[in-house]
Design a protein around this motif. Structure first.
Motif, PDB file in Angstrom:
ATOM      1  N   ARG A   1       0.829  -1.208   0.000  1.00  0.00           N
ATOM      2  CA  ARG A   1       0.000   0.000   0.000  1.00  0.00           C
ATOM      3  C   ARG A   1       0.864   1.259   0.000  1.00  0.00           C
ATOM      4  NH1 ARG A   1      -3.160  -2.985   3.686  1.00  0.00           N
ATOM      5  NH2 ARG A   1      -2.140  -1.908   5.438  1.00  0.00           N
ATOM      6  N   ALA A   2       1.878   1.259   0.870  1.00  0.00           N
ATOM      7  CA  ALA A   2       2.755   2.428   0.956  1.00  0.00           C
ATOM      8  C   ALA A   2       3.518   2.640  -0.350  1.00  0.00           C
ATOM      9  CB  ALA A   2       3.737   2.251   2.114  1.00  0.00           C
ATOM     10  N   ALA A   3       4.011   1.543  -0.941  1.00  0.00           N
ATOM     11  CA  ALA A   3       4.753   1.656  -2.193  1.00  0.00           C
ATOM     12  C   ALA A   3       3.857   2.155  -3.315  1.00  0.00           C
ATOM     13  CB  ALA A   3       5.364   0.303  -2.558  1.00  0.00           C
ATOM     14  N   ALA A   4       2.609   1.672  -3.353  1.00  0.00           N
ATOM     15  CA  ALA A   4       1.682   2.120  -4.394  1.00  0.00           C
ATOM     16  C   ALA A   4       1.365   3.608  -4.237  1.00  0.00           C
ATOM     17  CB  ALA A   4       0.399   1.299  -4.337  1.00  0.00           C
ATOM     18  N   LEU A   5       1.186   4.062  -2.999  1.00  0.00           N
ATOM     19  CA  LEU A   5       0.912   5.479  -2.757  1.00  0.00           C
ATOM     20  C   LEU A   5       2.104   6.326  -3.161  1.00  0.00           C
ATOM     21  CD1 LEU A   5      -1.020   7.603  -1.597  1.00  0.00           C
ATOM     22  CD2 LEU A   5       0.007   7.201   0.653  1.00  0.00           C
ATOM     23  N   TYR A   6       3.302   5.887  -2.773  1.00  0.00           N
ATOM     24  CA  TYR A   6       4.505   6.616  -3.153  1.00  0.00           C
ATOM     25  C   TYR A   6       4.639   6.682  -4.673  1.00  0.00           C
ATOM     26  CZ  TYR A   6       9.371   7.490  -4.227  1.00  0.00           C
ATOM     27  OH  TYR A   6      10.524   7.990  -4.778  1.00  0.00           O
ATOM     28  N   LEU A   7       4.421   5.544  -5.348  1.00  0.00           N
ATOM     29  CA  LEU A   7       4.559   5.504  -6.796  1.00  0.00           C
ATOM     30  C   LEU A   7       3.544   6.425  -7.466  1.00  0.00           C
ATOM     31  CD1 LEU A   7       5.991   4.231  -9.220  1.00  0.00           C
ATOM     32  CD2 LEU A   7       4.274   2.415  -9.188  1.00  0.00           C
ATOM     33  N   GLY A   8       2.317   6.458  -6.941  1.00  0.00           N
ATOM     34  CA  GLY A   8       1.309   7.337  -7.508  1.00  0.00           C
ATOM     35  C   GLY A   8       1.725   8.797  -7.439  1.00  0.00           C
ATOM     36  N   PHE A   9       2.225   9.214  -6.266  1.00  0.00           N
ATOM     37  CA  PHE A   9       2.677  10.593  -6.120  1.00  0.00           C
ATOM     38  C   PHE A   9       3.871  10.875  -7.023  1.00  0.00           C
ATOM     39  CE2 PHE A   9       0.146  11.180  -2.251  1.00  0.00           C
ATOM     40  CZ  PHE A   9      -0.166  12.525  -2.355  1.00  0.00           C
ATOM     41  N   PHE A  10       4.786   9.896  -7.128  1.00  0.00           N
ATOM     42  CA  PHE A  10       5.971  10.122  -7.949  1.00  0.00           C
ATOM     43  C   PHE A  10       5.608  10.227  -9.428  1.00  0.00           C
ATOM     44  CE2 PHE A  10       9.678   8.889 -10.411  1.00  0.00           C
ATOM     45  CZ  PHE A  10      10.608   9.786  -9.927  1.00  0.00           C
ATOM     46  N   VAL A  11       4.658   9.422  -9.887  1.00  0.00           N
ATOM     47  CA  VAL A  11       4.226   9.508 -11.293  1.00  0.00           C
ATOM     48  C   VAL A  11       3.597  10.879 -11.561  1.00  0.00           C
ATOM     49  CG1 VAL A  11       2.574   8.620 -12.974  1.00  0.00           C
ATOM     50  CG2 VAL A  11       3.992   7.032 -11.652  1.00  0.00           C
ATOM     51  N   LEU A  12       2.775  11.362 -10.636  1.00  0.00           N
ATOM     52  CA  LEU A  12       2.197  12.700 -10.792  1.00  0.00           C
ATOM     53  C   LEU A  12       3.292  13.760 -10.821  1.00  0.00           C
ATOM     54  CD1 LEU A  12      -0.912  12.545  -8.422  1.00  0.00           C
ATOM     55  CD2 LEU A  12      -0.910  12.588 -10.924  1.00  0.00           C
ATOM     56  N   ALA A  13       4.288  13.599  -9.949  1.00  0.00           N
ATOM     57  CA  ALA A  13       5.399  14.550  -9.927  1.00  0.00           C
ATOM     58  C   ALA A  13       6.183  14.499 -11.235  1.00  0.00           C
ATOM     59  CB  ALA A  13       6.324  14.247  -8.751  1.00  0.00           C
ATOM     60  N   GLY A  14       6.372  13.295 -11.773  1.00  0.00           N
ATOM     61  CA  GLY A  14       7.071  13.163 -13.035  1.00  0.00           C
ATOM     62  C   GLY A  14       6.326  13.821 -14.183  1.00  0.00           C
ATOM     63  N   LEU A  15       5.009  13.694 -14.188  1.00  0.00           N
ATOM     64  CA  LEU A  15       4.201  14.354 -15.218  1.00  0.00           C
ATOM     65  C   LEU A  15       4.287  15.878 -15.074  1.00  0.00           C
ATOM     66  CD1 LEU A  15       1.029  12.057 -15.197  1.00  0.00           C
ATOM     67  CD2 LEU A  15       2.768  12.221 -16.991  1.00  0.00           C
ATOM     68  N   ALA A  16       4.287  16.349 -13.828  1.00  0.00           N
ATOM     69  CA  ALA A  16       4.415  17.794 -13.599  1.00  0.00           C
ATOM     70  C   ALA A  16       5.756  18.306 -14.118  1.00  0.00           C
ATOM     71  CB  ALA A  16       4.257  18.103 -12.111  1.00  0.00           C
TER      72      ALA A  16
END
Length: 207
Positions: free
Chosen positions: A90-105
């Motif tokens: 769960r923690a890894a999925a949440l981190y990955l989601g935020f990181f993907v959004l950051a990468g798109l930004a």
């Protein structure tokens, strides 16, 4: 893609701190994970994250910097996931989601300033300052690197990820990965002649 590597004053300071941190983490992880059957996977992710962090310190072009910064974030995901427990997933999925959004930004920022900066990383702050979408470019830059640097809002993922990762992985997330976020702000946020005091005040209040 025109990738160039080199050292400037900022990169030299961050390179020293980054190299020392990752070396210390790798040495400590050897003992901490000595009996972990999946330690090879952990060290693979650790080495990839270290390579991305070190590479980001010496990247002189936007494509190289973006690629290496992304490699660091994706590798840290593997460090958080190490135990394979439901909480870690769960923690890894949440981190990955935020990181993907950051990468798109970050990608959006680079596309926005490309007509002004080209591929030269050193010209990005000036290009952001000259951009017709200055406010949006700055906000996206702050968010893109704030996921690692602990910006209020995205920082909520850090305690959850650190509780689920092995101690060396948590230390990597809270120290070496945070350096990547700070380096990104220094590389992208206008300063000097292009300084934006009102944004600086907002950053101090957030801090």
């Amino acid at each position: 893609f025109g990738t160039r590597l080199g050292l400037d004053g900022t990169g030299r300071a961050f390179l020293l701190a980054t190299a020392l941190l990752w070396a210390a983490l790798a040495w400590y992880a050897r003992g901490w994970l000595a009996d972990d059957p999946d330690r090879r996977r952990f060290f693979g992710c650790l080495l990839a994250a270290a390579a991305g962090s070190v590479g980001a310190c010496i990247a002189q072009d936007t494509v190289g910097y973006y690629s290496l910064h992304t490699m660091t974030g994706l590798s840290v995901y593997g460090l958080v996931l190490q135990s394979g427990s439901p909480a870690a997933r769960r923690a890894a999925a949440l981190y990955l989601g935020f990181f993907v959004l950051a990468g798109l930004a970050l990608y959006e920022v680079l596309i926005t300033v490309a007509p002004y900066a080209g591929l030269d990383l050193a010209t990005v702050p000036e290009a952001i300052a000259r951009s017709t979408t200055l406010g949006l470019a700055l906000a996206l830059s702050l968010f893109a690197f704030g996921v690692h640097a602990g910006l209020p809002g995205p920082q909520g993922v850090l305690p959850l990820a650190c509780r689920s990762a092995p101690l060396p992985g948590a230390a990597a997330l809270m120290s070496a990965a945070m350096l990547s976020g700070l380096l990104g702000w220094l590389r992208f946020i206008p300063a000097g002649a292009h300084a934006l005091p009102e944004w600086g005040v907002a950053m101090m209040w957030l801090g």
